[in-house]
Design an enzyme around this catalytic site. Structure first.
Site, PDB file in Angstrom:
ATOM      1  N   LYS A  64       0.827  -1.216   0.000  1.00 45.09           N
ATOM      2  CA  LYS A  64       0.000   0.000   0.000  1.00 45.09           C
ATOM      3  C   LYS A  64       0.857   1.260   0.000  1.00 45.09           C
ATOM      4  O   LYS A  64       0.596   2.188  -0.745  1.00 45.09           O
ATOM      5  CB  LYS A  64      -0.935   0.024   1.220  1.00 45.09           C
ATOM      6  CG  LYS A  64      -1.998  -1.048   1.221  1.00 45.09           C
ATOM      7  CD  LYS A  64      -2.901  -0.947   2.424  1.00 45.09           C
ATOM      8  CE  LYS A  64      -2.203  -1.004   3.753  1.00 45.09           C
ATOM      9  NZ  LYS A  64      -1.541  -2.267   4.082  1.00 45.09           N
TER      10      LYS A  64
ATOM     11  N   ARG B 297      -9.898   1.719   9.307  1.00 43.83           N
ATOM     12  CA  ARG B 297      -9.453   0.365   9.649  1.00 43.83           C
ATOM     13  C   ARG B 297     -10.612  -0.506  10.118  1.00 43.83           C
ATOM     14  O   ARG B 297     -10.452  -1.714  10.231  1.00 43.83           O
ATOM     15  CB  ARG B 297      -8.390   0.409  10.748  1.00 43.83           C
ATOM     16  CG  ARG B 297      -7.069   0.959  10.303  1.00 43.83           C
ATOM     17  CD  ARG B 297      -6.050   0.824  11.417  1.00 43.83           C
ATOM     18  NE  ARG B 297      -4.821   1.510  11.112  1.00 43.83           N
ATOM     19  CZ  ARG B 297      -3.762   0.946  10.552  1.00 43.83           C
ATOM     20  NH1 ARG B 297      -3.799  -0.328  10.239  1.00 43.83           N
ATOM     21  NH2 ARG B 297      -2.682   1.637  10.308  1.00 43.83           N
TER      22      ARG B 297
ATOM     23  N   ARG C 100      13.082 -10.144   3.522  1.00 44.48           N
ATOM     24  CA  ARG C 100      13.511  -8.747   3.665  1.00 44.48           C
ATOM     25  C   ARG C 100      14.357  -8.594   4.928  1.00 44.48           C
ATOM     26  O   ARG C 100      15.380  -7.905   4.915  1.00 44.48           O
ATOM     27  CB  ARG C 100      12.296  -7.822   3.701  1.00 44.48           C
ATOM     28  CG  ARG C 100      12.669  -6.345   3.792  1.00 44.48           C
ATOM     29  CD  ARG C 100      11.478  -5.435   3.630  1.00 44.48           C
ATOM     30  NE  ARG C 100      10.685  -5.410   4.855  1.00 44.48           N
ATOM     31  CZ  ARG C 100       9.512  -4.810   4.974  1.00 44.48           C
ATOM     32  NH1 ARG C 100       8.965  -4.208   3.930  1.00 44.48           N
ATOM     33  NH2 ARG C 100       8.862  -4.810   6.108  1.00 44.48           N
TER      34      ARG C 100
ATOM     35  N   ARG D 119      14.282  -3.395  10.387  1.00 46.13           N
ATOM     36  CA  ARG D 119      12.955  -2.872  10.746  1.00 46.13           C
ATOM     37  C   ARG D 119      12.344  -3.691  11.872  1.00 46.13           C
ATOM     38  O   ARG D 119      12.395  -4.913  11.871  1.00 46.13           O
ATOM     39  CB  ARG D 119      12.028  -2.903   9.522  1.00 46.13           C
ATOM     40  CG  ARG D 119      12.374  -1.850   8.496  1.00 46.13           C
ATOM     41  CD  ARG D 119      11.505  -1.927   7.288  1.00 46.13           C
ATOM     42  NE  ARG D 119      10.088  -1.924   7.612  1.00 46.13           N
ATOM     43  CZ  ARG D 119       9.139  -1.620   6.749  1.00 46.13           C
ATOM     44  NH1 ARG D 119       9.452  -1.296   5.515  1.00 46.13           N
ATOM     45  NH2 ARG D 119       7.871  -1.650   7.095  1.00 46.13           N
TER      46      ARG D 119
ATOM     47  N   ARG E 114      -0.232  -8.886  13.062  1.00 41.60           N
ATOM     48  CA  ARG E 114      -0.797  -7.777  12.287  1.00 41.60           C
ATOM     49  C   ARG E 114      -1.755  -8.302  11.213  1.00 41.60           C
ATOM     50  O   ARG E 114      -2.794  -7.691  10.959  1.00 41.60           O
ATOM     51  CB  ARG E 114       0.318  -6.940  11.658  1.00 41.60           C
ATOM     52  CG  ARG E 114       1.085  -6.124  12.700  1.00 41.60           C
ATOM     53  CD  ARG E 114       2.231  -5.340  12.102  1.00 41.60           C
ATOM     54  NE  ARG E 114       1.755  -4.365  11.143  1.00 41.60           N
ATOM     55  CZ  ARG E 114       2.437  -3.974  10.082  1.00 41.60           C
ATOM     56  NH1 ARG E 114       3.626  -4.447   9.817  1.00 41.60           N
ATOM     57  NH2 ARG E 114       1.932  -3.074   9.266  1.00 41.60           N
TER      58      ARG E 114
END
Length: 188
Positions: free
Chosen positions: A13, A88, A127, A135, A146
């Site tokens: 997104k 959300r 990643r 991160r 999540r």
């Protein structure tokens, strides 16, 4: 053009929002960024949000909606915006509809970026390996949580917006450029 981007964490997104920002010259309205800006600018809603955040609590839908409403009134939103991270929940979507009605505005489209949760987890793990886990959210356990929250709270927005004829779905598993082409085709 007034858009909402929906999709699970890691679906792209943010990447697509940035491409659309430059293509359509409209701002991306990120709730996190707007909350931080309102707090920094010490707006009345920002001060209220700061007190809540300082207590360690979540900012209410009313405050988030108010901050978004104020942001939509800024001159750079005159030609539209891209909402990322809001709504959300169904309650937030209903609040957004009422907010836009009061302003004499409407959404042009809600773009759902579909993605396979298992592939998203794999992408994030890769990643993390490539970046050395730089991160905080490059963690399988965090991402699975999540994804679970998205499935419970945000995924119902797909039906909500589909019933209104606003939903456009694209395959987020395609290469970035192909996803961009699909979004542009869906909203034109």
């Amino acid at each position: 053009m007034r858009l909402v981007l929906l999709g699970p964490p890691g679906a792209g997104k943010g990447t697509q929002a940035q491409i659309l920002v430059s293509t359509y010259s409209i701002p991306q309205l990120s709730t996190g960024d707007m909350l931080r800006a309102a707090i920094a600018e010490k707006t009345p809603l920002g001060l209220e949000a700061k007190a809540i955040v300082d207590r360690g609590d979540l900012v209410s839908d009313d405050i988030v909606s108010g901050i978004i409403s104020e942001r939509m009134d800024q001159p750079d939103c005159a030609n539209g915006f891209i909402l990322d991270g809001f709504p959300r929940t169904i309650a937030q979507a209903e609040a957004l509809t009422h907010m836009l009605d009061r302003k004499g505005l409407h959404l042009d489209a809600v773009v759902e970026i579909k993605a396979d949760p298992n592939v998203l987890v794999e992408r994030i793990i890769n990643r993390a390996k490539e970046s050395g886990g730089a991160r905080a959210d490059d963690n399988e356990e965090v991402l699975r949580k999540r994804l679970e929250v998205y499935s419970e709270q945000t995924a119902p927005l797909v039906s909500f917006y589909s019933e209104q004829g606003l939903l456009k779905s694209v395959d987020g598993m395609a290469p970035i450029e192909d996803v961009t082409v699909a979004i542009k085709s869906a909203i034109s």
